[in-house]
Design an enzyme around this catalytic site. Sequence first.
Site, PDB file in Angstrom:
ATOM      1  CD  GLU A 275      -2.969  -1.007   2.345  1.00  0.00           C
ATOM      2  OE1 GLU A 275      -4.061  -1.537   2.155  1.00  0.00           O
ATOM      3  OE2 GLU A 275      -2.690  -0.369   3.385  1.00  0.00           O
ATOM      4  NE  ARG A 297      -5.245  -8.798   5.322  1.00  0.00           N
ATOM      5  CZ  ARG A 297      -5.770  -7.735   4.749  1.00  0.00           C
ATOM      6  NH1 ARG A 297      -6.324  -7.836   3.562  1.00  0.00           N
ATOM      7  NH2 ARG A 297      -5.747  -6.551   5.321  1.00  0.00           N
TER       8      ARG A 297
HETATM    9  P1  ADP Z   1      -4.644   0.796   8.703  1.00  0.00           P
HETATM   10  O1  ADP Z   1      -3.622  -0.293   8.745  1.00  0.00           O
HETATM   11  O2  ADP Z   1      -5.232   1.119  10.041  1.00  0.00           O
HETATM   12  O3  ADP Z   1      -5.667   0.584   7.625  1.00  0.00           O
HETATM   13  P2  ADP Z   1      -3.022   2.497   6.996  1.00  0.00           P
HETATM   14  O4  ADP Z   1      -1.647   2.845   7.355  1.00  0.00           O
HETATM   15  O5  ADP Z   1      -3.211   1.434   5.951  1.00  0.00           O
HETATM   16  O6  ADP Z   1      -3.847   2.111   8.322  1.00  0.00           O
HETATM   17  O7  ADP Z   1      -3.791   3.802   6.545  1.00  0.00           O
HETATM   18  C1  ADP Z   1      -5.183   3.808   6.295  1.00  0.00           C
HETATM   19  C2  ADP Z   1      -5.562   5.022   5.469  1.00  0.00           C
HETATM   20  O8  ADP Z   1      -5.220   6.224   6.149  1.00  0.00           O
HETATM   21  C3  ADP Z   1      -4.876   5.127   4.136  1.00  0.00           C
HETATM   22  O9  ADP Z   1      -5.528   4.370   3.145  1.00  0.00           O
HETATM   23  C4  ADP Z   1      -4.923   6.617   3.860  1.00  0.00           C
HETATM   24  O10 ADP Z   1      -6.181   6.997   3.376  1.00  0.00           O
HETATM   25  C5  ADP Z   1      -4.772   7.225   5.228  1.00  0.00           C
HETATM   26  N1  ADP Z   1      -3.349   7.555   5.499  1.00  0.00           N
HETATM   27  C6  ADP Z   1      -2.431   6.738   6.048  1.00  0.00           C
HETATM   28  N2  ADP Z   1      -1.239   7.341   6.139  1.00  0.00           N
HETATM   29  C7  ADP Z   1      -1.390   8.588   5.639  1.00  0.00           C
HETATM   30  C8  ADP Z   1      -0.535   9.722   5.469  1.00  0.00           C
HETATM   31  N3  ADP Z   1       0.754   9.712   5.860  1.00  0.00           N
HETATM   32  N4  ADP Z   1      -1.058  10.847   4.923  1.00  0.00           N
HETATM   33  C9  ADP Z   1      -2.358  10.898   4.545  1.00  0.00           C
HETATM   34  N5  ADP Z   1      -3.207   9.890   4.688  1.00  0.00           N
HETATM   35  C10 ADP Z   1      -2.749   8.736   5.219  1.00  0.00           C
END
Ligand code: ADP
Length: 649
Positions: A275, A297
């Site tokens: 991601e 996964r």
């Molecule tokens: P989780 O594991 O809880 O799903 P993620 O790290 O995958 O968390 O982040 C979930 C969502 O949060 C991302 O899809 C994005 O929309 C937002 N997000 C995460 N990191 C950032 C960032 N540094 N800046 C802006 N949005 C972010």
Amino acid sequence: MFQKIVIANRGEIALRVMRTAKRMGVATVAVYSQADRNAQHVLLADQAVCIGDAPVGESYLRGDRIIEAALATGAEAIHPGYGFLSENPDFVEKVEAAGLTFIGPSSKAIRAMGLKDAAKRLMERAGVPVVPGYHGETQALVALAAKANEIGFPVLIKARAGGGGKGMRLVSDPDAFPEALAAAQREAKAAFGDERVLVEKYVETPRHIEVQVFGDMHGNVVHLFERDCSAQRRHQKVIEEAPAPGMNAQTRAAMTEAAVKAAQAISYCGAGTIEFIVDASEGLRPDRFWFMEMNTRLQVEHPVTEMITGIDLVEWQLRVASGEPLPLRQDEIMANGHAVEARLYAEDAERDFLPATGTLHHLSFPDHIDGAKLRVDAGVTQGDTITPFYDPMIAKVIVHAATRAEALNGLASALDTTQVAGSTVNLGFLTRLLRDEDFATSNLETGLIGRKQDALTRIPVPATRHVAMAIAATSGAELDTSNGDPFSALAGYGHFTQMSHRRELMRGEEKVTALVSAQRDGSLAIHIGENEATQPIIVRRADAARAAVWPGHVTVFEGADSLTFDVPDLLQAADDAAGGDRLRAPMPGLVKLVRAQTNDAVKKGQPLLVLEAMKMEHTISAPHDGVIAEIASEGAQVNDGAMLVRFEE
Ligand code: ADP
């Protein structure tokens, strides 16, 4: 290839894995909890083993029982689906120690990517761009606040063990930092038992773009292009698509190369997703994406990749896990057209997406749409119940067409002709989003839904026409309940065309009465308000398909929206048939406290349970003396009209 596998999951993903296994001639064993004993995945598997009670901690998370089930049925491998045990390295080790194969990556790869901070450090070393920020050891407020200042506000505090958007806080200015940090730590501790956080630069105009990767045991790693999951609500995906709108060759090359490098860095085997968070303020650019995390996964949204590549990812998972090399080389993997997926949930978008439950008395999907390919990955069928124990997803609806515009249109029209009655669902919200101007013109970013939430979740107010359709639909129920079609029921009374039947229903708090009479041409004339001097509303036979009658209610479908009315007579009829009198939930909510149990003799006025609804608590008391035959369980999410208490006769 394996002869037999256990599918350690439920719902749509268990069914999806089963479909491919069947096609490949691999026998399947379902595992299930008591609450799921009649679920589709149990009915459709070759064998099924009960592994415990409804709560996930007593069933779907009981790795020991799942391994026992595999050994007892002679299965050779376990497919974890997504969620539950799919990213639990201890489970993988136990599976392998039992002499079985885990259909997924090694425990080592899962561990390497399990914590966001360690994963970011690893990726940095592998030369993959990571979001600027602090992902070190120190957790003291002063130190983290200083790091946030260095990074520059706005920043995002994230639980390192996080998932599903939990333990995440956006902080726009230094003053708000201490409180946000404390809140993120509290939430992380409660959800993951680990309060450690990292601090990241909050990317503005963010888009979520991820790359599907696949590795085998022979050192090969390929990518299967990208997916865009920027349509999010509170950091959770709502609509996913492939390819990413506005993607250009240069950026795609840079992102897929980084993703393959990331997978290679941990000798990744199986299906995985890298991601990235993308700064889309000036379009997609090769130097404006950063690694966020890897999901080790199969993802919920894998079907959009399958639709554009024509590859069955579950087939690849089975082949790779049984030792075969990847079926295709990178240069043999092609993408065609555009695919979009929507997640159909039992939830109340208008009430801030409160999860809903209920029996799906009526459920139908279109079987095709014009000019595009339709795929429905459902976990339930008509008559099944959405319980409060598990994720309330009903189905994923996926459309593949030549262009993005055609795919979005196709999906919106597929959802327009999807009908669900018996539970509140998010269909109307999804179609409004698909037809939103910014979404349609690829003007995406993760904040879009939040900004437009009010407009996207507003349900139309029922018009007189809807009331008439509802009245028409219920009029047959009284005459001939065995046949839900009011038109054929009333047709038998053809010689009574002048005689009208009185019907009533509730529009919210308001009682609406009407007179219904059958016309010679087979239509029904409805006089709302019982005044035969007024012009009647004519409801035709063709309209019958736009309404569904279910115990105590009638639902009228207007595009993807549904308007549900209470029908006191039908409710009474359903109650009479079952015997005993009952108390029903006056509105959807959560059963917060239960103060009585089955067989208790209770006195009039005695509090029986507390329902939390619309953020308020409502005490439900006994309307008379009596003995309790049935009572809702604590923690249950109940729908409007759901039975809370039944008294013995
Ligand atoms: P989780 O594991 O809880 O799903 P993620 O790290 O995958 O968390 O982040 C979930 C969502 O949060 C991302 O899809 C994005 O929309 C937002 N997000 C995460 N990191 C950032 C960032 N540094 N800046 C802006 N949005 C972010």
